[in-house]
Design a protein around this motif. Sequence first.
Motif, PDB file in Angstrom:
ATOM      1  N   VAL A 148       0.839  -1.191   0.000  1.00 28.95           N
ATOM      2  CA  VAL A 148       0.000   0.000   0.000  1.00 28.95           C
ATOM      3  C   VAL A 148       0.875   1.242   0.000  1.00 28.95           C
ATOM      4  CG1 VAL A 148      -1.946  -1.126   1.155  1.00 28.95           C
ATOM      5  CG2 VAL A 148      -0.204   0.019   2.522  1.00 28.95           C
ATOM      6  N   GLY A 149       0.267   2.362  -0.325  1.00 27.07           N
ATOM      7  CA  GLY A 149       0.983   3.623  -0.346  1.00 27.07           C
ATOM      8  C   GLY A 149       0.183   4.738   0.298  1.00 27.07           C
ATOM      9  N   LEU A 150       0.691   5.924   0.197  1.00 27.26           N
ATOM     10  CA  LEU A 150       0.061   7.098   0.781  1.00 27.26           C
ATOM     11  C   LEU A 150      -1.381   7.254   0.305  1.00 27.26           C
ATOM     12  CD1 LEU A 150       0.150   9.697   2.436  1.00 27.26           C
ATOM     13  CD2 LEU A 150       1.217  10.811   0.458  1.00 27.26           C
ATOM     14  N   GLU A 151      -1.623   7.039  -0.970  1.00 26.77           N
ATOM     15  CA  GLU A 151      -2.977   7.190  -1.520  1.00 26.77           C
ATOM     16  C   GLU A 151      -3.966   6.248  -0.841  1.00 26.77           C
ATOM     17  OE1 GLU A 151      -5.642   9.210  -3.304  1.00 26.77           O
ATOM     18  OE2 GLU A 151      -3.558   9.787  -3.563  1.00 26.77           O
ATOM     19  N   ASP A 152      -3.498   5.088  -0.424  1.00 29.97           N
ATOM     20  CA  ASP A 152      -4.383   4.141   0.266  1.00 29.97           C
ATOM     21  C   ASP A 152      -4.767   4.663   1.653  1.00 29.97           C
ATOM     22  OD1 ASP A 152      -4.415   2.033  -1.772  1.00 29.97           O
ATOM     23  OD2 ASP A 152      -2.279   1.876  -1.302  1.00 29.97           O
ATOM     24  N   ALA A 153      -3.844   5.302   2.335  1.00 27.94           N
ATOM     25  CA  ALA A 153      -4.169   5.912   3.633  1.00 27.94           C
ATOM     26  C   ALA A 153      -5.198   7.020   3.434  1.00 27.94           C
ATOM     27  CB  ALA A 153      -2.910   6.465   4.298  1.00 27.94           C
ATOM     28  N   LEU A 154      -5.019   7.822   2.409  1.00 24.29           N
ATOM     29  CA  LEU A 154      -5.980   8.895   2.129  1.00 24.29           C
ATOM     30  C   LEU A 154      -7.353   8.329   1.791  1.00 24.29           C
ATOM     31  CD1 LEU A 154      -3.649  11.262   0.057  1.00 24.29           C
ATOM     32  CD2 LEU A 154      -4.267  11.422   2.488  1.00 24.29           C
ATOM     33  N   SER A 155      -7.383   7.217   1.092  1.00 24.21           N
ATOM     34  CA  SER A 155      -8.649   6.546   0.783  1.00 24.21           C
ATOM     35  C   SER A 155      -9.331   6.086   2.064  1.00 24.21           C
ATOM     36  CB  SER A 155      -8.369   5.354  -0.138  1.00 24.21           C
ATOM     37  OG  SER A 155      -9.520   4.586  -0.333  1.00 24.21           O
ATOM     38  N   MET A 156      -8.578   5.538   2.997  1.00 27.06           N
ATOM     39  CA  MET A 156      -9.137   5.087   4.266  1.00 27.06           C
ATOM     40  C   MET A 156      -9.687   6.262   5.073  1.00 27.06           C
ATOM     41  SD  MET A 156      -6.344   2.168   5.302  1.00 27.06           S
ATOM     42  CE  MET A 156      -7.088   1.766   6.887  1.00 27.06           C
ATOM     43  N   ILE A 157      -8.980   7.372   5.056  1.00 24.46           N
ATOM     44  CA  ILE A 157      -9.421   8.564   5.785  1.00 24.46           C
ATOM     45  C   ILE A 157     -10.720   9.099   5.182  1.00 24.46           C
ATOM     46  CG2 ILE A 157      -8.858  10.972   6.347  1.00 24.46           C
ATOM     47  CD1 ILE A 157      -5.841   9.954   6.298  1.00 24.46           C
ATOM     48  N   ARG A 158     -10.776   9.177   3.858  1.00 24.81           N
ATOM     49  CA  ARG A 158     -12.003   9.654   3.190  1.00 24.81           C
ATOM     50  C   ARG A 158     -13.189   8.742   3.509  1.00 24.81           C
ATOM     51  NH1 ARG A 158      -8.265  11.003  -0.970  1.00 24.81           N
ATOM     52  NH2 ARG A 158      -8.580   8.964  -1.930  1.00 24.81           N
ATOM     53  N   GLU A 159     -12.952   7.445   3.503  1.00 25.02           N
ATOM     54  CA  GLU A 159     -14.026   6.496   3.822  1.00 25.02           C
ATOM     55  C   GLU A 159     -14.494   6.679   5.261  1.00 25.02           C
ATOM     56  OE1 GLU A 159     -16.849   3.485   3.607  1.00 25.02           O
ATOM     57  OE2 GLU A 159     -15.809   4.533   1.994  1.00 25.02           O
ATOM     58  N   ALA A 160     -13.556   6.821   6.183  1.00 24.75           N
ATOM     59  CA  ALA A 160     -13.922   7.024   7.594  1.00 24.75           C
ATOM     60  C   ALA A 160     -14.733   8.302   7.756  1.00 24.75           C
ATOM     61  CB  ALA A 160     -12.664   7.084   8.460  1.00 24.75           C
ATOM     62  N   GLU A 161     -14.313   9.349   7.097  1.00 19.30           N
ATOM     63  CA  GLU A 161     -15.013  10.631   7.204  1.00 19.30           C
ATOM     64  C   GLU A 161     -16.409  10.561   6.589  1.00 19.30           C
ATOM     65  OE1 GLU A 161     -13.862  15.277   6.704  1.00 19.30           O
ATOM     66  OE2 GLU A 161     -13.229  13.945   5.097  1.00 19.30           O
TER      67      GLU A 161
END
Length: 109
Positions: A16-29
């Motif tokens: 995984v990379g940075l974009e995957d963390a951002l995807s997780m954050i967007r989903e959580a939000e």
Amino acid sequence: MADIRILDEKTIRISVGLEDALSMIREAESDLQRYAQEIVTIADKMPVFEYTSFCFYAYDSAALFEKMLGMDPRVYTSFSLDAPDAFFYALYGGMSALKSKAVALLKAA
């Protein structure tokens, strides 16, 4: 997007990379109610792992991780995760930013 390599019927390797963390954050939000406990757990427990060795399954906090992957890696006997430090630091920052809203939702429930 996460790279999932099936090594054999029992083993996968996930990158995984940075974009995957951002995807997780967007989903959580996007669904704070659903992920509130997971947000709090990740924000609270990542420092214990020095931010970069976090195990999502140790605290039953893998729903966002699995959503990002599009699968449940536990169906395999063994899986490994390759992630740059940026993935973990961004994830921690995002979950920490959402934590106060998540705590409020949990208290209201």
